[in-house]
Design an enzyme around this catalytic site. Sequence first.
Site, PDB file in Angstrom:
ATOM      1  N   HIS A  11      -0.684   3.649  40.672  1.00 10.06           N
ATOM      2  CA  HIS A  11      -1.656   4.731  40.530  1.00 10.06           C
ATOM      3  C   HIS A  11      -2.705   4.383  39.472  1.00 10.06           C
ATOM      4  CE1 HIS A  11       0.496   7.623  43.076  1.00 10.06           C
ATOM      5  NE2 HIS A  11       1.589   7.053  42.607  1.00 10.06           N
ATOM      6  N   HIS A 194       3.551   9.800  49.895  1.00  6.38           N
ATOM      7  CA  HIS A 194       4.781   9.810  49.105  1.00  6.38           C
ATOM      8  C   HIS A 194       5.819  10.669  49.832  1.00  6.38           C
ATOM      9  CE1 HIS A 194       2.249   8.214  45.989  1.00  6.38           C
ATOM     10  NE2 HIS A 194       3.166   8.319  45.049  1.00  6.38           N
ATOM     11  N   GLU A 197      11.714  10.863  47.590  1.00  3.89           N
ATOM     12  CA  GLU A 197      12.150  10.562  46.219  1.00  3.89           C
ATOM     13  C   GLU A 197      12.758  11.819  45.612  1.00  3.89           C
ATOM     14  OE1 GLU A 197      10.553   8.328  42.241  1.00  3.89           O
ATOM     15  OE2 GLU A 197       9.219   9.802  43.136  1.00  3.89           O
ATOM     16  N   ASP A 275       4.458   1.910  40.241  1.00  6.08           N
ATOM     17  CA  ASP A 275       4.185   3.340  40.222  1.00  6.08           C
ATOM     18  C   ASP A 275       3.220   3.701  39.089  1.00  6.08           C
ATOM     19  OD1 ASP A 275       4.290   5.920  41.149  1.00  6.08           O
ATOM     20  OD2 ASP A 275       6.392   6.262  40.687  1.00  6.08           O
TER      21      ASP A 275
END
Length: 336
Positions: A11, A194, A197, A275
């Site tokens: 990101h 995404h 998770e 990440d």
Amino acid sequence: MSLPKAHLHLHFTGSMAVSTLREIAAEAGVSLPEALLGSTPLDLSPDERGWFRFQRLYDMARGVVRGEEIMRRLVREAAEADRAEGSRWLELQVDPTSYAPFVGGITPALEIILDEAAEVSHSGFGMAIVVAASRTRHPLDARTLARLAARFAGSGPGSVVGFGLSNDERRGVTAEFSRAFAIARRAGLLSVPHGGELLGPAHIREIAEALRPDRLGHGVRAVEDPALLAALVDAGVAFEVCPGSNVSLGVCPDIEDVPLTTLMAAGAKVALGADDPLIFRSRLADQYRFAMRMGLTAADLARLAEDSFAVSAAPAEVRARASADIARWRRDRGSE
């Protein structure tokens, strides 16, 4: 680590070094908490309280990314950090909305990032962009971003290659973002939301049906349903696994509990990602070291590297050159 790699889950704000954040915060006269400026990774719970703390810290960091010069610096430094770790292709994920007020809108914000991505790309390294919408905003905002991403869609460095959906998985209704992803797909962009998770198999099914992912950001909880995992593998869905953040966010108790080997044994293509190094204090090469702690061999690491290019949007010539060098790396370690 000299193994050639593609980095597909990083990101924009989260890519920056702590030293950079400290410097730009001081220049802006902003005081930030030690949790952002220290050296210890966050230790969070996977519930809403843990996510709220993570998001609050991330928003604080994003709040000092003000203006074109800083945005360009983050792109350059992300490229430099990746190159130093053997990365040859980086797909940097960004939602331009947060940076728009400082540069005149979401279009200039994206153009600045794309321009700098093209500048830092050369024969040995390329950077492309994934535009990501947020689950915390209205699906109409996602459609606006999808149309913007489509305008800059391409197949090489300095272009938009994918469209994502990030932030807390528990927010928003997945199906309501399907039209945005349809816009992106029509432009030839990869679908890279995404999922899997913070929430488990039922949510992954919703994403698979509504957003038709090419890759799942994280996706580690698919292992809780072997039939679902098999269906995803059969459909060619790849997984962007980020061991460091899985542990920091409390999704997995320890590195050895990240189900990387289970995914690989099921035949899934996996690309390791860092990440948000700013928050989780680990970069791309660290993820490969974590994989070694899980018992993966040099041949396994080479497979991960090969998969990372195979499921990327890297140009054919980049993939071919990387494949040859990965094979050479494997031979040098005696692990055909």
